[in-house]
Design a protein around this motif. Structure first.
Motif, PDB file in Angstrom:
ATOM      1  N   PHE A 256       2.345  10.049 -10.086  1.00 26.34           N
ATOM      2  CA  PHE A 256       1.507  10.241 -11.270  1.00 26.34           C
ATOM      3  C   PHE A 256       0.684  11.518 -11.134  1.00 26.34           C
ATOM      4  N   ALA A 257       0.077  11.714  -9.953  1.00 25.04           N
ATOM      5  CA  ALA A 257      -0.734  12.914  -9.729  1.00 25.04           C
ATOM      6  C   ALA A 257       0.100  14.176  -9.895  1.00 25.04           C
ATOM      7  N   HIS A 258       1.352  14.150  -9.444  1.00 29.24           N
ATOM      8  CA  HIS A 258       2.231  15.309  -9.630  1.00 29.24           C
ATOM      9  C   HIS A 258       2.388  15.626 -11.116  1.00 29.24           C
ATOM     10  N   HIS A 259       2.602  14.591 -11.925  1.00 25.67           N
ATOM     11  CA  HIS A 259       2.742  14.805 -13.361  1.00 25.67           C
ATOM     12  C   HIS A 259       1.457  15.322 -13.995  1.00 25.67           C
TER      13      HIS A 259
ATOM     14  N   ILE B  68       5.998   9.023   4.253  1.00 21.12           N
ATOM     15  CA  ILE B  68       5.300   9.070   2.966  1.00 21.12           C
ATOM     16  C   ILE B  68       5.227  10.541   2.608  1.00 21.12           C
ATOM     17  N   LYS B  69       5.896  10.928   1.531  1.00 17.60           N
ATOM     18  CA  LYS B  69       6.150  12.342   1.269  1.00 17.60           C
ATOM     19  C   LYS B  69       5.292  12.891   0.128  1.00 17.60           C
ATOM     20  N   ASN B  70       5.276  14.223   0.089  1.00 17.81           N
ATOM     21  CA  ASN B  70       4.701  14.979  -1.040  1.00 17.81           C
ATOM     22  C   ASN B  70       3.210  14.735  -1.241  1.00 17.81           C
ATOM     23  N   CYS B  71       2.521  14.459  -0.151  1.00 21.80           N
ATOM     24  CA  CYS B  71       1.078  14.249  -0.204  1.00 21.80           C
ATOM     25  C   CYS B  71       0.522  14.381   1.205  1.00 21.80           C
ATOM     26  N   ILE B  72      -0.801  14.322   1.314  1.00 17.91           N
ATOM     27  CA  ILE B  72      -1.475  14.298   2.611  1.00 17.91           C
ATOM     28  C   ILE B  72      -2.267  13.001   2.683  1.00 17.91           C
ATOM     29  N   VAL B  73      -1.982  12.176   3.672  1.00 23.31           N
ATOM     30  CA  VAL B  73      -2.702  10.916   3.867  1.00 23.31           C
ATOM     31  C   VAL B  73      -3.506  11.020   5.155  1.00 23.31           C
ATOM     32  N   SER B  74      -4.793  10.739   5.077  1.00 18.95           N
ATOM     33  CA  SER B  74      -5.631  10.811   6.273  1.00 18.95           C
ATOM     34  C   SER B  74      -6.616   9.649   6.269  1.00 18.95           C
ATOM     35  N   GLY B  75      -6.652   8.930   7.362  1.00 17.22           N
ATOM     36  CA  GLY B  75      -7.550   7.795   7.459  1.00 17.22           C
ATOM     37  C   GLY B  75      -7.526   7.235   8.864  1.00 17.22           C
TER      38      GLY B  75
ATOM     39  N   LYS C  79       0.832  -1.213   0.000  1.00 20.60           N
ATOM     40  CA  LYS C  79       0.000   0.000   0.000  1.00 20.60           C
ATOM     41  C   LYS C  79       0.867   1.263   0.000  1.00 20.60           C
ATOM     42  N   VAL C  80       1.960   1.226   0.711  1.00 23.63           N
ATOM     43  CA  VAL C  80       2.875   2.373   0.696  1.00 23.63           C
ATOM     44  C   VAL C  80       3.393   2.596  -0.724  1.00 23.63           C
ATOM     45  N   ASN C  81       3.750   1.513  -1.396  1.00 19.23           N
ATOM     46  CA  ASN C  81       4.247   1.627  -2.771  1.00 19.23           C
ATOM     47  C   ASN C  81       3.155   2.095  -3.729  1.00 19.23           C
ATOM     48  N   LEU C  82       1.929   1.630  -3.526  1.00 16.39           N
ATOM     49  CA  LEU C  82       0.814   2.083  -4.361  1.00 16.39           C
ATOM     50  C   LEU C  82       0.610   3.584  -4.212  1.00 16.39           C
ATOM     51  N   ILE C  83       0.688   4.071  -2.978  1.00 17.95           N
ATOM     52  CA  ILE C  83       0.548   5.511  -2.745  1.00 17.95           C
ATOM     53  C   ILE C  83       1.656   6.265  -3.455  1.00 17.95           C
ATOM     54  N   ASN C  84       2.896   5.799  -3.315  1.00 18.92           N
ATOM     55  CA  ASN C  84       4.022   6.509  -3.936  1.00 18.92           C
ATOM     56  C   ASN C  84       3.869   6.584  -5.450  1.00 18.92           C
ATOM     57  N   ASN C  85       3.453   5.482  -6.090  1.00 16.57           N
ATOM     58  CA  ASN C  85       3.244   5.494  -7.533  1.00 16.57           C
ATOM     59  C   ASN C  85       2.140   6.470  -7.924  1.00 16.57           C
TER      60      ASN C  85
ATOM     61  N   ASP D 217      -0.193  19.233  -7.069  1.00 18.34           N
ATOM     62  CA  ASP D 217       1.065  19.444  -6.338  1.00 18.34           C
ATOM     63  C   ASP D 217       1.130  18.686  -5.017  1.00 18.34           C
ATOM     64  N   MET D 218       0.052  18.703  -4.250  1.00 15.82           N
ATOM     65  CA  MET D 218       0.026  18.044  -2.949  1.00 15.82           C
ATOM     66  C   MET D 218      -1.248  17.208  -2.849  1.00 15.82           C
TER      67      MET D 218
END
Length: 306
Positions: A172-175, A214-221, A162-168, A179-180
């Motif tokens: 992609f979202a950055h591209h 886990i960088k460059n995003c906001i994760v909340s759950g 799941k960590v890897n799925l988020i990073n991928n 941005d965040m």
């Protein structure tokens, strides 16, 4: 009609959205088993819009006949004759491996066959990380884009996956210009329940994000689907948080949840579907053979942002 290469059912606003994604230079795409009218039409329109040049791998006579029958202009494309769809998948994958093309696309070939070519240890194009699918859904009426993972590749991700799925998905979202991105690890409830593994994972992902792991995003759950996508639902339930109603990325606990969610959104809403497989040496457009030409065009355009 967008061009003489194909009459696609999409309005001017969506066409403008696609044109805003156009790369500075056209990418080169290899279409494996190009005897697929919807995929071929999508490639032709993407070419007309300045997104791609193409190499068509498959039965040359069938490709030319299909193009002529459907008024598709493929005169500017290279055709590499292949005896069957498995050979076409290997050929298109080889073009990526050898650096001749930038994007691999599935045509009239089974997903298992093209993925087998991609994952071949000696001749494939697998990268160093996990191979995952990110779906891109766009709603014209809401003017909203959502990224969903994983609905097609990774069936039952463990926590590390799941960590890897988020990073991928974040990359992609950055591209795609986010941005965040706000990441929602979806659960059935918004509270931690040790008997519900999805909530345990979601809470741990949230903590990793807060610690900067886990960088460059906001994760909340943990967070449920309605809270993630609807501010009205969040307000009515009294759930406040950095994501409530404004999620960009939806992370699913398993493939059944993700696959059925995206099908429901497409079937019962006005969401346009695109998708790209990430983690190989090049992006892979892996639409279902039953997906529309518009869906395949959107996927190509998304792949061109990478």
């Amino acid at each position: 009609m967008l061009s003489r290469e194909g009459n696609m059912d999409m309005n001017q606003d969506f066409k403008n959205k696609l044109l805003a994604m156009r790369p500075a230079r056209p990418r080169t795409i290899a279409l494996a088993a190009a005897e697929d009218v919807d995929a071929l039409r999508a490639v032709c329109v993407a070419h007309d819009m300045g997104f791609v040049n193409a190499v068509l791998c498959g039965d040359e006579n069938k490709i030319k006949s299909l193009a002529a029958k459907n008024d598709l202009n493929i005169s500017g494309f290279e055709i590499v004759h292949c005896a069957d769809d498995v050979s076409a998948a290997a050929c298109a994958t080889g073009l990526v491996r050898d650096g001749h093309v930038d994007i691999l696309m599935k045509g009239l070939v089974h997903s298992a066959d093209i993925l087998r070519a991609v994952l071949n240890r000696e001749t494939g194009i697998r990268g160093d990380g996990i191979l995952s699918h990110v779906s891109v859904l766009y709603s014209p009426s809401r003017n909203r884009t959502l990224f969903l993972t994983d609905i097609a590749m990774v069936m039952y991700p463990d926590f590390e996956t799941k960590v890897n799925l988020i990073n991928n998905a974040v990359n992609f979202a950055h591209h795609m210009g986010v941005d965040m991105p706000r990441v929602a690890p979806l659960c059935a409830v918004e509270t931690l329940n040790p008997k519900m593994q999805a909530t345990v994972d979601a809470a741990a992902l949230h903590q990793m994000n807060e610690r900067g792991e886990i960088k460059n995003c906001i994760v909340s759950g943990p967070i449920a689907f309605d809270i993630a996508v609807s501010r009205r639902a969040a307000d009515k339930k009294g759930v406040a948080g950095p994501i409530s109603g404004d999620a960009d990325i939806l992370l699913f606990h398993n493939i059944e949840a993700g696959n059925n969610t995206i099908k429901a959104m497409v079937q019962f809403g006005d969401w346009v579907f695109g998708g790209v497989v990430l983690g190989a040496r090049a992006p892979i457009v892996l639409n279902s053979r039953s997906d529309s030409d518009v869906s395949k065009l959107y996927s190509i355009c998304c792949a061109c942002t990478l």
